[in-house]
Motif scaffolding. Structure first.
Motif, PDB file in Angstrom:
ATOM      1  N   ALA A  28       2.245   6.499  -7.015  1.00  0.00           N
ATOM      2  CA  ALA A  28       1.221   7.403  -7.552  1.00  0.00           C
ATOM      3  C   ALA A  28       1.581   8.861  -7.271  1.00  0.00           C
ATOM      4  O   ALA A  28       1.470   9.720  -8.157  1.00  0.00           O
ATOM      5  CB  ALA A  28      -0.142   7.062  -6.964  1.00  0.00           C
ATOM      6  N   ALA A  29       2.041   9.156  -6.057  1.00  0.00           N
ATOM      7  CA  ALA A  29       2.390  10.526  -5.692  1.00  0.00           C
ATOM      8  C   ALA A  29       3.553  11.055  -6.527  1.00  0.00           C
ATOM      9  O   ALA A  29       3.619  12.243  -6.838  1.00  0.00           O
ATOM     10  CB  ALA A  29       2.740  10.594  -4.197  1.00  0.00           C
ATOM     11  N   ALA A  33      -1.088  -2.132  -9.357  1.00  0.00           N
ATOM     12  CA  ALA A  33      -0.333  -1.029  -9.958  1.00  0.00           C
ATOM     13  C   ALA A  33      -1.018  -0.494 -11.211  1.00  0.00           C
ATOM     14  O   ALA A  33      -1.622  -1.233 -11.973  1.00  0.00           O
ATOM     15  CB  ALA A  33       1.080  -1.490 -10.301  1.00  0.00           C
ATOM     16  N   ARG A  34      -0.878   0.806 -11.407  1.00  0.00           N
ATOM     17  CA  ARG A  34      -1.418   1.465 -12.588  1.00  0.00           C
ATOM     18  C   ARG A  34      -0.332   1.753 -13.621  1.00  0.00           C
ATOM     19  O   ARG A  34      -0.592   2.391 -14.637  1.00  0.00           O
ATOM     20  CB  ARG A  34      -2.113   2.750 -12.190  1.00  0.00           C
ATOM     21  CG  ARG A  34      -3.232   2.532 -11.177  1.00  0.00           C
ATOM     22  CD  ARG A  34      -4.377   3.459 -11.457  1.00  0.00           C
ATOM     23  NE  ARG A  34      -5.431   3.353 -10.471  1.00  0.00           N
ATOM     24  CZ  ARG A  34      -6.427   2.481 -10.544  1.00  0.00           C
ATOM     25  NH1 ARG A  34      -6.469   1.625 -11.538  1.00  0.00           N
ATOM     26  NH2 ARG A  34      -7.371   2.455  -9.631  1.00  0.00           N
ATOM     27  N   GLU A  36       0.840  -1.204   0.000  1.00  0.00           N
ATOM     28  CA  GLU A  36       0.000   0.000   0.000  1.00  0.00           C
ATOM     29  C   GLU A  36       0.874   1.252   0.000  1.00  0.00           C
ATOM     30  O   GLU A  36       0.607   2.193  -0.737  1.00  0.00           O
ATOM     31  CB  GLU A  36      -0.945  -0.009   1.204  1.00  0.00           C
ATOM     32  CG  GLU A  36      -1.914  -1.172   1.227  1.00  0.00           C
ATOM     33  CD  GLU A  36      -2.809  -1.235   0.002  1.00  0.00           C
ATOM     34  OE1 GLU A  36      -3.205  -0.163  -0.522  1.00  0.00           O
ATOM     35  OE2 GLU A  36      -3.115  -2.350  -0.442  1.00  0.00           O
ATOM     36  N   LEU A  37       1.911   1.261   0.820  1.00  0.00           N
ATOM     37  CA  LEU A  37       2.836   2.390   0.843  1.00  0.00           C
ATOM     38  C   LEU A  37       3.527   2.551  -0.507  1.00  0.00           C
ATOM     39  O   LEU A  37       3.610   3.660  -1.049  1.00  0.00           O
ATOM     40  CB  LEU A  37       3.887   2.206   1.944  1.00  0.00           C
ATOM     41  CG  LEU A  37       4.990   3.273   1.932  1.00  0.00           C
ATOM     42  CD1 LEU A  37       4.540   4.518   2.670  1.00  0.00           C
ATOM     43  CD2 LEU A  37       6.258   2.729   2.528  1.00  0.00           C
ATOM     44  N   LEU A  38       4.023   1.452  -1.071  1.00  0.00           N
ATOM     45  CA  LEU A  38       4.716   1.521  -2.355  1.00  0.00           C
ATOM     46  C   LEU A  38       3.806   2.063  -3.449  1.00  0.00           C
ATOM     47  O   LEU A  38       4.220   2.909  -4.260  1.00  0.00           O
ATOM     48  CB  LEU A  38       5.261   0.143  -2.734  1.00  0.00           C
ATOM     49  CG  LEU A  38       6.331  -0.420  -1.791  1.00  0.00           C
ATOM     50  CD1 LEU A  38       6.629  -1.870  -2.150  1.00  0.00           C
ATOM     51  CD2 LEU A  38       7.586   0.422  -1.820  1.00  0.00           C
ATOM     52  N   TYR A  87       7.481   3.499 -13.882  1.00  0.00           N
ATOM     53  CA  TYR A  87       7.643   2.063 -13.640  1.00  0.00           C
ATOM     54  C   TYR A  87       7.806   1.834 -12.151  1.00  0.00           C
ATOM     55  O   TYR A  87       8.232   2.727 -11.427  1.00  0.00           O
ATOM     56  CB  TYR A  87       8.918   1.515 -14.309  1.00  0.00           C
ATOM     57  CG  TYR A  87       8.846   1.389 -15.797  1.00  0.00           C
ATOM     58  CD1 TYR A  87       8.458   0.192 -16.388  1.00  0.00           C
ATOM     59  CD2 TYR A  87       9.179   2.457 -16.614  1.00  0.00           C
ATOM     60  CE1 TYR A  87       8.399   0.081 -17.763  1.00  0.00           C
ATOM     61  CE2 TYR A  87       9.109   2.354 -17.987  1.00  0.00           C
ATOM     62  CZ  TYR A  87       8.727   1.151 -18.557  1.00  0.00           C
ATOM     63  OH  TYR A  87       8.676   1.040 -19.920  1.00  0.00           O
ATOM     64  N   ILE A  88       7.529   0.613 -11.735  1.00  0.00           N
ATOM     65  CA  ILE A  88       7.868   0.155 -10.391  1.00  0.00           C
ATOM     66  C   ILE A  88       8.759  -1.068 -10.583  1.00  0.00           C
ATOM     67  O   ILE A  88       8.396  -1.983 -11.323  1.00  0.00           O
ATOM     68  CB  ILE A  88       6.615  -0.229  -9.580  1.00  0.00           C
ATOM     69  CG1 ILE A  88       5.681   0.977  -9.416  1.00  0.00           C
ATOM     70  CG2 ILE A  88       7.021  -0.805  -8.217  1.00  0.00           C
ATOM     71  CD1 ILE A  88       4.344   0.634  -8.777  1.00  0.00           C
TER      72      ILE A  88
END
Length: 134
Positions: free
Chosen positions: A87-88, A120-121, A80-82, A93-94
């Motif tokens: 997003a912020a 993930a978006r 959730e934090l990641l 990419y992640i």
């Protein structure tokens, strides 16, 4: 994992944020009884984790990657934090490591990587990890 993320950042001409999410632990009251909700503390090795992330960032900087590094404590699920941070930052990419604990472990505990992939978006790159956070 950091090396692969650095390679991707170099190839894309992008900035890299190394973010290690560390779940806090409940603080036990005397007698091993859990205190009221909200009494949590970082794990005892959080300073070592910060030093390791900073070392990885220094190495990547020496290779020409524009990188920042953070260790963030979270009371909820690390994914959730990641996802919130990605997003912020409007991340493109992640990049995550997969610890490969096995199906039974992941069934019982859940998988941070799995949770990020599902929610993930942006594209998620999963790098098999040889252990640890680097």
């Amino acid at each position: 994992v950091a090396a692969e993320a650095g390679k991707l950042a170099r190839e894309m001409g992008a900035d890299l944020v190394l973010l290690h999410a560390v779940r806090t632990e409940p603080v036990l009251a005397s007698g091993g009884v859990a205190p009221p909700q909200g009494h949590r503390a970082p794990p005892p090795d959080v300073a070592d984790r910060r030093a390791r992330i900073d070392g990885l960032a220094d190495r990547l900087r020496s290779e020409g990657v524009k990188v920042s590094a953070r260790v963030e404590l979270c009371d909820d699920a690390p994914q959730e934090l990641l996802l919130r941070e990605a997003a912020a930052m409007a991340a493109s990419y992640i990049v995550l490591g997969s610890h490969g604990h096995g199906r039974v472990f992941e069934l019982l505990t859940g998988s941070v990587t799995q949770g990020v992939i599902w929610q993930a978006r942006v594209p998620v790159v999963v790098v098999p990890s040889r252990g640890g956070i680097g």
